[in-house]
Design an enzyme around this catalytic site. Structure first.
Site, short mmCIF file in Angstrom:
data_model
loop_
_atom_site.label_atom_id
_atom_site.label_comp_id
_atom_site.label_asym_id
_atom_site.label_seq_id
_atom_site.Cartn_x
_atom_site.Cartn_y
_atom_site.Cartn_z
CE LYS A 24 -2.16 1.78 3.68
NZ LYS A 24 -3.15 2.09 4.73
NE ARG B 9 -4.95 -0.30 7.81
CZ ARG B 9 -4.09 0.50 8.44
NH1 ARG B 9 -4.38 0.96 9.66
NH2 ARG B 9 -2.97 0.86 7.87
CD GLN C 294 -10.03 5.71 11.01
OE1 GLN C 294 -10.50 4.94 11.84
NE2 GLN C 294 -9.87 5.36 9.74
CG ASP D 61 -13.07 17.17 16.38
OD1 ASP D 61 -12.68 16.11 15.86
OD2 ASP D 61 -12.70 18.30 15.98
N GLY E 154 -3.55 7.71 16.78
CA GLY E 154 -2.93 8.79 16.02
C GLY E 154 -1.47 8.53 15.70
#
Length: 330
Positions: free
Chosen positions: A75, A118, A146, A167, A230
């Site tokens: 990837k 994933r 996410q 957030d 993160g």
């Protein structure tokens, strides 16, 4: 010799969240059985002559082979912080699959959605094996893509009584909570601070691009599971330094990137401080949570094997079906 091209929309239709979790669990199991070949991701830092970030981004090359899935490939994924201002995704990814027996390319697949789904699936596997069985309250810091993917993945593997989302942009947390309530029919609410998201939560997940402690140890309830996803430090170092079990997905990668990078660089954490890689727990070769009092911290920096495993699942489902473009390479 020919390859097939699989678009992002085709990937979304072929790969459900629950299927991704199953693939991720199998990949972790293979890691624990030493049946994965995966060098550490190679970072292409776009800085030139010390100017970083030159284009406000960087890219990673992530090759892997997963034996049980006969999945081999690489990837190439980039993250550019200015992209959203241009109407572009922060993350862009492309996956190339090859035949393990010959090395011949068999598919080129849009990897952007695979990367997103994933990542949530990987955290769900960690929660399944490391959280207290009665866990029902989740605190999530980071309400972007996410945040949504993690809520969807957690909803597949646990009984949720409440998810608290926060957030740095309050309106983003509000949108995320509203969308997830409507989509899943579960109790998701936005809260105004990291402390409010963390206090009383059985599971705490950080999903940001921050490089500063967002979660303090004194906010955590006894027996909590903390998952850092993160690329930089998101936790009070006292969590990683003093938790009962510190778990990583890949020590090779965590030693130079992510939550633990500064502590490793400063000589304050080394491999001896790591209780286990997650794969050894999933495979049954090491115990996961052993009692309800343990504070467990999992640092999941992301592994190419998860992407290649998911991409191979999509390839197996779509190969030789109508609507998939095939290109003759001869």
């Amino acid at each position: 010799m020919s390859i097939i091209l699989i678009s992002g929309e085709q990937v979304k239709k072929a790969l459900s969240v629950s299927e991704t979790i199953s693939v991720a669990e199998q990949v972790y199991k293979d890691h624990g059985l030493n049946k994965v070949v995966m060098p550490a991701k190679i970072n292409l830092n776009m800085g030139i002559n010390g100017e970083w970030p030159h284009f406000y981004g960087s890219a990673n090359s992530m090759p892997s082979y997963v034996d049980s899935l006969k999945a081999m490939g690489v990837k190439f994924v980039s993250g550019y912080t200015k992209n959203p201002e241009k109407g572009l995704p922060f993350i862009n990814a492309l996956i190339i699959l090859t035949e393990p027996e010959t090395g011949c390319p068999i598919a080129v697949i849009d990897g952007t959605y695979i990367t997103a789904v994933r990542t949530g699936a990987a955290s769900a596997v960690a929660v399944k094996h490391l959280a207290r069985k009665d866990s029902s309250v989740v605190g999530i810091i980071g309400a972007g893509l996410q945040g949504r993917m993690h809520i969807m993945a957690l909803n597949e593997i646990m009984n949720i009584s409440e998810i608290k989302v926060t957030d740095i942009h309050e309106e983003a947390a509000d949108r995320c909570a509203k969308e997830m309530r409507e989509l899943l029919g579960i109790n998701v609410r936005n809260v105004k601070s990291n402390e409010e998201a963390v206090k009383g939560s059985d599971i705490v997940i950080t999903l940001t691009i921050a490089d500063e402690p967002l979660v303090k140890k004194e906010w955590l309830k006894k027996g909590a599971l903390v998952v850092s996803v993160g690329s930089y430090q998101e936790l009070d170092e006292q969590i990683t330094l003093t938790c009962d079990k510190l778990i990583v997905d890949s020590w090779l990668q965590n030693s130079h990137r992510g939550e633990l990078m500064k502590l490793v660089r400063d000589g304050r954490i080394n491999e001896k401080n790591i209780y286990s890689e997650l794969g050894y727990i999933v495979s049954g070769n090491k115990a996961g949570r052993e009692n309800d009092e343990e504070l467990i911290c999992a640092c999941l920096i992301g592994m190419g094997s998860l992407d290649i495993g998911a991409a191979k699942f999509v390839y197996d489902k779509l190969n030789d079906t109508k609507g998939v473009e095939k290109i003759d390479l001869t």
